[in-house]
Design a protein around this motif. Structure first.
Motif, PDB file in Angstrom:
ATOM      1  N   ALA A  34      -5.718  27.454  -5.526  1.00  0.00           N
ATOM      2  CA  ALA A  34      -4.901  26.959  -4.476  1.00  0.00           C
ATOM      3  C   ALA A  34      -5.742  26.575  -3.555  1.00  0.00           C
ATOM      4  O   ALA A  34      -5.728  25.476  -2.602  1.00  0.00           O
ATOM      5  CB  ALA A  34      -3.662  27.687  -4.237  1.00  0.00           C
ATOM      6  N   VAL A  35      -6.672  27.561  -2.951  1.00  0.00           N
ATOM      7  CA  VAL A  35      -7.541  27.225  -1.792  1.00  0.00           C
ATOM      8  C   VAL A  35      -8.525  26.072  -1.883  1.00  0.00           C
ATOM      9  O   VAL A  35      -8.701  25.117  -1.127  1.00  0.00           O
ATOM     10  CB  VAL A  35      -8.164  28.664  -1.516  1.00  0.00           C
ATOM     11  N   ILE A  77       1.591  25.939  -6.005  1.00  0.00           N
ATOM     12  CA  ILE A  77       0.699  25.075  -6.083  1.00  0.00           C
ATOM     13  C   ILE A  77       1.003  23.520  -6.076  1.00  0.00           C
ATOM     14  O   ILE A  77       0.412  22.606  -5.737  1.00  0.00           O
ATOM     15  CB  ILE A  77      -0.301  25.523  -7.050  1.00  0.00           C
ATOM     16  N   LEU A  93      -8.345  23.845  -4.216  1.00  0.00           N
ATOM     17  CA  LEU A  93      -7.375  22.357  -4.098  1.00  0.00           C
ATOM     18  C   LEU A  93      -7.447  22.092  -2.683  1.00  0.00           C
ATOM     19  O   LEU A  93      -7.529  20.677  -2.456  1.00  0.00           O
ATOM     20  CB  LEU A  93      -6.046  22.871  -5.017  1.00  0.00           C
ATOM     21  N   ALA A  94      -6.984  22.983  -1.728  1.00  0.00           N
ATOM     22  CA  ALA A  94      -6.664  22.540  -0.307  1.00  0.00           C
ATOM     23  C   ALA A  94      -8.012  22.090   0.304  1.00  0.00           C
ATOM     24  O   ALA A  94      -8.303  20.998   0.964  1.00  0.00           O
ATOM     25  CB  ALA A  94      -5.994  23.722   0.333  1.00  0.00           C
ATOM     26  N   VAL A  95      -9.021  22.854   0.011  1.00  0.00           N
ATOM     27  CA  VAL A  95     -10.451  22.421   0.604  1.00  0.00           C
ATOM     28  C   VAL A  95     -10.834  20.947   0.235  1.00  0.00           C
ATOM     29  O   VAL A  95     -11.490  20.259   1.030  1.00  0.00           O
ATOM     30  CB  VAL A  95     -11.489  23.546   0.172  1.00  0.00           C
ATOM     31  N   PHE A 130     -11.763   8.563   4.512  1.00  0.00           N
ATOM     32  CA  PHE A 130     -11.240   7.591   5.454  1.00  0.00           C
ATOM     33  C   PHE A 130     -12.247   7.322   6.547  1.00  0.00           C
ATOM     34  O   PHE A 130     -12.433   6.358   7.443  1.00  0.00           O
ATOM     35  CB  PHE A 130      -9.911   8.366   6.077  1.00  0.00           C
ATOM     36  N   THR A 175      -8.959  18.458  -1.058  1.00  0.00           N
ATOM     37  CA  THR A 175      -8.221  17.609  -0.743  1.00  0.00           C
ATOM     38  C   THR A 175      -8.291  17.331   0.949  1.00  0.00           C
ATOM     39  O   THR A 175      -8.658  16.102   1.083  1.00  0.00           O
ATOM     40  CB  THR A 175      -6.688  18.042  -0.580  1.00  0.00           C
ATOM     41  N   GLY A 176      -8.600  18.248   1.544  1.00  0.00           N
ATOM     42  CA  GLY A 176      -8.915  18.014   3.149  1.00  0.00           C
ATOM     43  C   GLY A 176     -10.123  17.376   3.325  1.00  0.00           C
ATOM     44  O   GLY A 176     -10.303  16.421   4.140  1.00  0.00           O
ATOM     45  N   TRP A 177     -11.092  17.887   2.618  1.00  0.00           N
ATOM     46  CA  TRP A 177     -12.421  17.436   2.925  1.00  0.00           C
ATOM     47  C   TRP A 177     -12.642  15.923   2.329  1.00  0.00           C
ATOM     48  O   TRP A 177     -13.273  15.126   2.773  1.00  0.00           O
ATOM     49  CB  TRP A 177     -13.582  18.213   2.049  1.00  0.00           C
ATOM     50  N   ASN A 218      -1.154  27.244   2.848  1.00  0.00           N
ATOM     51  CA  ASN A 218      -2.023  26.566   1.687  1.00  0.00           C
ATOM     52  C   ASN A 218      -2.292  25.317   2.206  1.00  0.00           C
ATOM     53  O   ASN A 218      -3.244  24.579   2.314  1.00  0.00           O
ATOM     54  CB  ASN A 218      -1.419  26.616   0.492  1.00  0.00           C
ATOM     55  N   ILE A 255      -9.425  21.948   7.488  1.00  0.00           N
ATOM     56  CA  ILE A 255     -10.707  21.732   6.804  1.00  0.00           C
ATOM     57  C   ILE A 255     -11.618  20.786   7.453  1.00  0.00           C
ATOM     58  O   ILE A 255     -12.565  20.931   7.863  1.00  0.00           O
ATOM     59  CB  ILE A 255     -10.798  22.088   5.578  1.00  0.00           C
ATOM     60  N   ALA A 279     -10.253  13.863   1.844  1.00  0.00           N
ATOM     61  CA  ALA A 279      -9.553  12.666   2.668  1.00  0.00           C
ATOM     62  C   ALA A 279     -10.506  12.277   3.934  1.00  0.00           C
ATOM     63  O   ALA A 279     -10.606  11.238   4.285  1.00  0.00           O
ATOM     64  CB  ALA A 279      -8.170  13.240   3.099  1.00  0.00           C
ATOM     65  N   SER A 280     -11.154  13.317   4.475  1.00  0.00           N
ATOM     66  CA  SER A 280     -12.002  13.221   5.544  1.00  0.00           C
ATOM     67  C   SER A 280     -13.059  12.284   5.379  1.00  0.00           C
ATOM     68  O   SER A 280     -13.388  11.144   6.045  1.00  0.00           O
ATOM     69  CB  SER A 280     -12.349  14.283   6.366  1.00  0.00           C
ATOM     70  N   LEU A 281     -13.509  12.598   4.205  1.00  0.00           N
ATOM     71  CA  LEU A 281     -14.927  11.644   3.708  1.00  0.00           C
ATOM     72  C   LEU A 281     -14.290  10.257   3.402  1.00  0.00           C
ATOM     73  O   LEU A 281     -15.036   9.206   3.743  1.00  0.00           O
ATOM     74  CB  LEU A 281     -15.501  12.331   2.379  1.00  0.00           C
ATOM     75  N   MET A 328      -0.246  18.343   0.712  1.00  0.00           N
ATOM     76  CA  MET A 328      -1.341  18.007   1.415  1.00  0.00           C
ATOM     77  C   MET A 328      -1.669  16.587   1.185  1.00  0.00           C
ATOM     78  O   MET A 328      -2.413  16.315   2.046  1.00  0.00           O
ATOM     79  CB  MET A 328      -2.527  19.319   0.886  1.00  0.00           C
ATOM     80  N   ALA A 375      -5.820  22.959   4.080  1.00  0.00           N
ATOM     81  CA  ALA A 375      -6.125  21.540   3.732  1.00  0.00           C
ATOM     82  C   ALA A 375      -6.056  20.667   5.075  1.00  0.00           C
ATOM     83  O   ALA A 375      -7.024  19.935   5.211  1.00  0.00           O
ATOM     84  CB  ALA A 375      -5.208  20.597   2.698  1.00  0.00           C
ATOM     85  N   VAL A 381      -2.651  14.879   4.301  1.00  0.00           N
ATOM     86  CA  VAL A 381      -3.973  14.314   4.819  1.00  0.00           C
ATOM     87  C   VAL A 381      -4.034  12.793   5.186  1.00  0.00           C
ATOM     88  O   VAL A 381      -4.679  12.323   6.316  1.00  0.00           O
ATOM     89  CB  VAL A 381      -5.189  14.739   4.002  1.00  0.00           C
TER      90      VAL A 381
END
Lengths: 267, 308
Positions: A249-250, B243, A252-254, A264, A256-258, B59, B66, A260-262, B250, B63, B254
């Motif tokens: 789960a973590v 999940i 997946l979050a990392v 955009f 997704t977040g990372w 969770n 980060i 998306a920033s790349l 998420m 996202a 984002v």
């Protein structure tokens, strides 16, 4: 539960020994030639993730029946599908300083997570209420034994009623007083409802045969309900491999977040 | 189109969840907050069991925080040493929080405590923020220079022992208040599913007098690790991280955040803060109403296996 059958027999014996009924019943007990047979097409039901509830059909036959009585419609059948058992806690909210707070609770020991009842007629008209109650057939007669200390027991009825109402409203406890039908002279078909939120595990199909208001025979069959599909795989992973599931789960979050920033930033 | 949430054990409309995620993402991008304090109450309003909403909210926070944390790391605006002290407190806090969470859940008081904490926190933070931003707007209207608090002033916190030098922040500060702040935020993360930035940032600026340029990056550094840790611990002790729900949220979040950032850059700081304050207050009031009005059914049933 396997103890239910012997218990119901005990209940029957107790009824038999009651002096007023003894003579009538004794004759009938010795007279019983009927046997009940039931069958389900499968021992295991796989439920996919888009499952929205279904009817399970159980076929059965009465052997050694009395043709006269059958013609008069004196035979009645009750079929119950009983889900796996677990403890259930009922909580009651009360207003404390203006806000609603759970103040009282009562835990009932090993109650079925699902219960669907199907019968040829309304069960109250099949046999005397006391017999049905002794056998624990139906939501109203389900054994709700509180766990631990319940004080003077004055709130017991209230909590039991609340429990039954909530379970019936949510659809996991159901009854269908016309769900069992005779398809030929002694063959019958019972539809039992599997609710959309049917719990996983071993369910038990129980069939009871009554002749003219008297319990004659019972039969039970196990039915395994297994949920399948992606959602089920996720649920299983969450409970069997919780640490890996959490890490996933973590991750997946990392990602997704990372990601998306790349994504955009390039635009 | 509905999607079944395996852990929440209910079917939801995927577009509502996507919309929720996008809206909160947009707002979090606009205001520069993690959005956990909005997503968790919204999920509760949408009948997701609070236990799942909280753990899944944490969770979502991972996202949404980060990318900000990475950006600050590249720019060199994270005080790693300070962040590590905060993080140590935060990890202990999150552990205590998850333990508290399980305890309250078995006592049947978790939903109440979550709602109460939200009402309390959103109410007070919203009021303070609104007050402060209205003051700033008034001053701006009168063409007065906004009066900034002077970071050089000392308070009782700076008299505490166990001092440590934080080179990047150029401050000499006791680790006790820093670790305590981290601890409190850690508890909030695991009990409420928030990152806690909206409390941590003002506390670091006004109480600890940490220079503003490292505050946001350092708090994001703490938030990412503490919320990631919370997700793992919640998943392994309470099995409440959904999940599927988290992923839908998420993805929408984002994307929404990217557009929020662009809008946020065009608005003025005090206007932005006033808007955020109103939003925070609205969510708080909605939760407060829920606590006061008579419930549909005063009884509820909890199965030992499912545990909701």
């Amino acid at each position: 539960m396997r103890w239910l059958l012997p218990l119901s027999l005990v209940a029957l014996v107790l009824a038999v020994t009651t002096p007023a009924l003894a003579q009538v019943l004794e004759r009938k007990v010795t007279d019983f030639t009927e046997k009940l047979e039931i069958g389900i097409s499968t021992e295991e039901i796989a439920i996919t993730s888009d499952f929205r509830g279904a009817d399970l059909t159980i076929f059965g036959a009465i052997d050694g029946f009395d043709a006269n009585l059958l013609a008069q419609g004196k035979y009645n059948i009750i079929v119950a599908l009983e889900g796996p058992k677990d403890n259930a806690t009922v909580r009651k909210k009360e207003r404390v300083f203006g806000i609603w707070v759970n103040t009282q609770s009562m835990t009932f020991e090993l109650v079925p997570e699902a219960y669907s009842l199907s019968s040829t007629r309304a069960i109250e008209t099949i046999a005397p209420r006391r017999d049905i109650a002794n056998m624990g057939i139906g939501v109203d007669h389900m054994r709700l034994v509180p766990l631990g200390f319940v004080g003077d027991g004055s709130s017991l009825g209230e909590f039991r009623n609340a429990f039954r109402t909530i379970r019936e409203t949510s659809g996991v406890y159901q009854r269908d007083p016309g769900g069992v039908q005779f398809i030929s002279s002694s063959l019958f078909k019972a539809s039992v409802r599997l609710p959309a939120n049917v719990p996983n595990g071993i369910h038990i199909v129980r069939a009871y045969l009554f002749r003219d208001g008297v319990f004659v025979a019972a039969k039970a069959l196990p039915l395994r309900v297994v949920k399948t599909g992606l959602e089920q795989a996720i649920t299983r992973a969450a409970h069997d491999q919780p640490l890996i599931y959490g890490l996933l789960a973590v991750t997946l979050a990392v990602v997704t977040g990372w990601g998306a920033s790349l994504l955009f930033r390039k635009e | 189109m509905t999607v079944y949430l395996p852990i929440a054990e209910l079917s939801v409309n995927i577009f509502i969840i996507l919309g929720m995620g996008a809206a909160v993402g947009f707002l979090s991008g606009m205001f520069g907050v993690g959005g956990g304090f909005l997503i968790t109450p919204l999920l509760i309003f949408y009948n997701i069991p609070p236990v799942v909403a909280v753990a899944t909210g944490a969770n979502q926070v991972v996202a949404s925080s980060i990318s900000g944390a990475i950006a600050h790391f590249r720019r060199g605006t994270i005080d790693i040493k300070l962040g590590t002290v905060l993080l140590c407190g935060g990890l202990v806090g999150a552990t205590v929080g998850v333990w508290l969470f399980s305890l309250l859940r078995s006592a049947g008081q978790l939903d109440l405590v979550i709602s109460l904490l939200y009402v309390l926190l959103l109410g007070s933070v919203g009021t303070l923020m609104l007050w402060e931003s209205i003051g700033a707007m008034r001053k701006a209207a009168k063409n007065q220079a906004p009066q900034l608090r002077r970071p050089g002033q000392h308070n009782w916190i700076h008299g505490l022992p166990l001092k440590m030098r934080f080179k990047k922040s150029k401050i000499y500060l006791s680790v006790i208040p820093v670790a305590t702040l981290g601890f409190s935020i850690g508890v909030l993360t695991s009990v409420m599913g928030v990152g806690g930035g909206f409390i941590m940032v003002p506390a670091m600026i006004y109480l600890l007098r940490i220079p503003t340029n490292v505050v946001v990056g350092t708090s994001l550094f703490q938030i990412v690790f503490v919320s990631a840790y919370t997700v793992i611990v919640q998943a392994s002790t309470n099995y409440t991280v959904d999940i599927v729900l988290a992923f839908v949220l998420m993805i929408a979040g984002v994307i929404g955040a990217q557009y929020g950032v662009r809008v946020g850059q065009r608005l003025r700081g005090e206007q932005l803060r006033a808007l955020l304050a109103l939003l925070v207050l609205a969510v708080g009031i909605r939760l407060a109403i829920e606590l006061v009005i008579p419930p549909k059914n005063i009884y509820s049933v909890v199965s030992a296996g499912a545990g909701f």
